[in-house]
Write an enzyme that holds these catalytic residues in place. Structure first.
Site, PDB file in Angstrom:
ATOM      1  CD1 TRP A  74      18.775 -41.428   0.244  1.00 25.75           C
ATOM      2  CD2 TRP A  74      17.190 -39.852   0.240  1.00 25.75           C
ATOM      3  NE1 TRP A  74      19.318 -40.285   0.762  1.00 25.75           N
ATOM      4  CE2 TRP A  74      18.381 -39.304   0.776  1.00 25.75           C
ATOM      5  CE3 TRP A  74      16.082 -39.048   0.137  1.00 25.75           C
ATOM      6  CZ2 TRP A  74      18.469 -37.978   1.202  1.00 25.75           C
ATOM      7  CZ3 TRP A  74      16.153 -37.729   0.558  1.00 25.75           C
ATOM      8  CH2 TRP A  74      17.348 -37.218   1.090  1.00 25.75           C
ATOM      9  CG  ASN A 100      10.900 -40.626  -5.478  1.00 25.20           C
ATOM     10  OD1 ASN A 100      11.301 -40.340  -4.362  1.00 25.20           O
ATOM     11  ND2 ASN A 100      11.307 -40.001  -6.569  1.00 25.20           N
ATOM     12  CD  GLU A 481      30.059 -26.219  -6.069  1.00 20.52           C
ATOM     13  OE1 GLU A 481      29.153 -25.844  -5.299  1.00 20.52           O
ATOM     14  OE2 GLU A 481      30.078 -27.340  -6.596  1.00 20.52           O
ATOM     15  CD  GLU A 488      28.389 -32.447  -2.864  1.00 20.56           C
ATOM     16  OE1 GLU A 488      27.235 -32.831  -2.688  1.00 20.56           O
ATOM     17  OE2 GLU A 488      28.708 -31.668  -3.762  1.00 20.56           O
TER      18      GLU A 488
HETATM   19  C1  AGP Z   1      25.725 -30.518  -5.376  1.00 23.37           C
HETATM   20  O1  AGP Z   1      26.999 -31.157  -5.454  1.00 23.37           O
HETATM   21  C2  AGP Z   1      24.770 -31.291  -4.514  1.00 23.37           C
HETATM   22  N1  AGP Z   1      24.601 -32.599  -5.000  1.00 23.37           N
HETATM   23  C3  AGP Z   1      23.472 -30.559  -4.254  1.00 23.37           C
HETATM   24  O2  AGP Z   1      23.805 -29.444  -3.480  1.00 23.37           O
HETATM   25  C4  AGP Z   1      22.689 -30.046  -5.492  1.00 23.37           C
HETATM   26  O3  AGP Z   1      23.397 -29.009  -6.115  1.00 23.37           O
HETATM   27  C5  AGP Z   1      21.351 -29.472  -4.998  1.00 23.37           C
HETATM   28  O4  AGP Z   1      20.618 -30.523  -4.409  1.00 23.37           O
HETATM   29  C6  AGP Z   1      20.510 -28.825  -6.108  1.00 23.37           C
HETATM   30  O5  AGP Z   1      20.209 -29.788  -7.087  1.00 23.37           O
HETATM   31  P1  AGP Z   1      19.589 -29.274  -8.494  1.00 23.37           P
HETATM   32  O6  AGP Z   1      20.609 -28.427  -9.146  1.00 23.37           O
HETATM   33  O7  AGP Z   1      19.297 -30.534  -9.239  1.00 23.37           O
HETATM   34  O8  AGP Z   1      18.336 -28.489  -8.166  1.00 23.37           O
END
Ligand code: AGP
Length: 608
Positions: A74, A100, A481, A488
């Site tokens: 990524w 990573n 939310e 997204e």
């Molecule tokens: C949520 O749909 C997203 N994929 C993203 O905002 C996610 O909630 C955020 O990166 C936090 O991730 P975590 O809960 O694993 O810390």
């Protein structure tokens, strides 16, 4: 976020590496590659694009290698192309690295190495690692990795193979998770357990600043300062089918439909009806310590931050404790005021989000008691907090968080009841709230039965370019939310607002091309929300209302209505979140989007 898989053992490594990469696809990536020790040579195959592109370049090639490492990238430094794909090799072409994380001092190290004659083929920070290892290599690959990684600042999870040490894979970790899986005469290394679950359930987690020398028959862990570490294997509780789609078209839909079970699991064993409170032993706090809490900070990112906002409303409303919710990325760089009696909660599904991890470390540095609300057992955030509550949602593969969100809210509800019952909430009210929670799984089942209605609504609006999501009180975070879910996975621009805020600007956007989703359940502010809906309708806007079953009036005011069962206001967010997940899901599918791996997104953001 990148994915790492390594294998050393008795079986052909290529099929195992490809399978492992496929199980890590959900993390999001833009290129893939592998390095294998084949017939006395180090063989590299890597390409920009999906794993299918990697498989394509393997067509017609036969490999007998039993040792190899693989990677899904990524991009953080250097565009996604074949050259920047991992693995990266050193100048001799005998040492390969997959990584990573982010090497923060890579420019200085690259300059140092170039002065020493090293030539670089890519634009990545990772490539300096392979050359740095070469710089310190004297035949002992483990010590060369140790010395090299001691020079590095930033985050890394790496796996290294060396042609001159064919019986060894070296792994090292600081900030990016790595697990080691032990099989019978074969050993695995991976970014997370899903890559090895099909082969072994016996794993250990590397901690920050640790290295592992991995052979087919075991592993030796030591710190970066070469202090031996003994760590017992532990059994993973997840099963392979938990990370499979089980007939659903997407992991996200499967995980939406799992919510009656996962919400039940989040409260399992934690409802104490005899005393009208909840049972949360993992907090590791005595009753008097819990009673002394006079301020709570909740820090998180993304969807977890929205759950935190709901936690704020619940805890302040029912436990009467002041709560502040902080974006972890902001909290970590401010100078937070932490006093005795302040408790910080870190919410994270993955337990590996870099900003949230840094925020909890900052809070601990300032002396706070830090508690975690995580999903992944043994994750870094879970291990670095003083205590916490696992949400038990099982692996969440879809990048867009759904079941983790409702399980986070469930746990926050349990924490609310526990704290409230120590501060003045009656036994009777405690029982009433436990009863309300206990009914939620069945009520979510009722909401899921409306999926076809929601899909029909999605079909009407999926071509819109903009959406407004509105809610009041507990439903303002639900609106945020809902907007994030839509953004997204469908790439439709969507904004969440407190409903009353609309007249302070956003109402200028209202026209017949901008649908508004309004959470209008029967609660204390229902009439106010109805006024907001009328303001939208008066400007030729379109309204999709979430309403309480039996509310006929709202039909006259809205273009479409999605009903949810009548329930205690305390649990409403658990019910209103689900239709918004389905609405976003169906619109994304109708727009042909890659629902489980949306563009540019990663499941867990372990880099800043
Ligand atoms: C949520 O749909 C997203 N994929 C993203 O905002 C996610 O909630 C955020 O990166 C936090 O991730 P975590 O809960 O694993 O810390």
């Amino acid at each position: 976020m990148c994915g790492i898989v390594g294998y050393i053992g008795k079986r052909k490594t290529v099929p195992i590496l490809i399978e492992g990469l496929r199980r890590l696809e959900y993390r999001g990536y833009d290129s893939a590659g592998m390095a294998i020790l084949e017939n006395g040579g180090l063989h590299i195959e890597k390409v920009a694009g999906k794993i299918a592109a990697l498989e394509q370049i393997l067509v017609g090639k036969e490999f007998s290698a039993t040792t190899g490492i693989a990677h899904t990238r990524w991009a953080t430094h250097g565009v996604p192309n074949d050259l920047n794909a991992h693995p990266h090799v050193d100048g001799t072409g005998k040492i390969a690295v997959v990584h990573n994380g982010i090497i923060e001092n890579y420019r200085g190290l690259r300059g140092f190495l170039e002065k020493r004659g090293h030539k670089f083929a890519s634009d990545t920070d990772t490539e300096i690692i392979s050359h740095l290892i070469e710089e310190y290599y004297n035949g002992d690959i483990v010590e060369a990795v140790r010395t090299a990684m001691s020079q590095v600042t930033g985050t890394y999870g790496i796996a290294v193979v060396d042609l001159n040490n064919p019986g060894t894979i070296v792994a090292a970790r600081r900030g990016s998770p790595l697990i080691i899986g032990q099989g019978d005469g074969e050993t695995f290394v991976a970014s997370d357990v899903s890559a090895v679950l099909g082969h072994t359930k016996q794993v250990v987690y590397l901690e920050d600043n640790e290295l592992a020398k991995i052979s087919a028959f075991g592993f030796e862990i030591s710190t970066i300062d070469n202090i031996p570490v003994t760590r017992e294997l532990q059994e993973i509780s997840w099963t392979l089918d938990m990370i499979e789609k089980e007939g659903y078209p997407h992991f996200m839909l499967k995980e939406i439909y799992e919510q009656p079970l996962t919400i039940r699991n989040a409260m399992r064993g934690r409802l104490n009806f005899e005393e009208g409170t909840s049972r949360l032993n993992g907090l590791n706090l005595q009753y008097d310590e819990l009673r002394e809490i006079d301020r709570i900070i909740i820090t998180a990112c993304g969807t977890s931050w929205h759950a935190a906002l709901i936690g704020e409303y619940l805890i302040e409303e029912y436990a009467r404790i002041p709560v502040e919710v902080e974006y972890a990325s902001e909290f970590r760089y401010r100078s937070p005021i932490i006093k005795d009696g302040t408790v910080v909660f870190a919410i994270s599904q993955s337990g590996e989000t870099a900003d949230t991890l840094a925020a909890l470390r900052e809070a601990r540095r300032k002396g706070a008691t830090v508690l975690g609300i995580c999903n992944v057992v043994g994750s870094t955030i879970a291990r670095e907090t003083d205590g916490g509550v696992y949400i038990h949602a099982g692996p969440e593969i879809g990048v867009a968080s759904t079941k983790a969100f409702t399980s986070q809210i469930t746990v926050l509800s349990l924490i609310t009841i526990l704290l409230a019952r120590m501060r003045g909430m009656s036994h009777e009210e405690g029982i009433r709230m436990l009863d309300a929670l206990n009914m939620v799984p069945e009520q979510v089942e009722e909401v899921l039965k409306r999926d076809d209605e929601i899909k029909a609504i999605a079909r009407k609006y999926h071509e819109a370019d903009n959406f407004l999501y509105l809610g009041r009180g507990l439903h303002f975070p639900v609106a945020l939310e809902g907007a994030l879910k839509l953004k997204e996975i469908s790439y439709i621009h969507a904004e969440g607002y407190p409903a009353a805020e609309m007249k302070h600007g956003p109402i200028a956007l209202i026209d017949d091309k901008m649908p508004a989703v309004v959470v209008a359940v029967k609660d204390a502010v229902y009439e106010k929300v109805i006024s907001n809906i009328e303001e939208i309708i008066a400007r030729n806007g379109q309204v999709i209302a979430l309403a309480t079953e039996g509310d006929e009036e709202i039909k006259q005011l809205s273009n479409d209505v999605i009903y949810i069962p009548k329930s205690h206001p305390f649990v409403n967010p658990l019910l209103t979140s689900v239709p918004l997940q389905l609405l976003a899901y169906h619109m994304a599918v109708l727009r042909g989007c890659h629902v489980d791996q949306p563009r540019n997104l990663a499941k867990s953001v372990t880099v800043e």
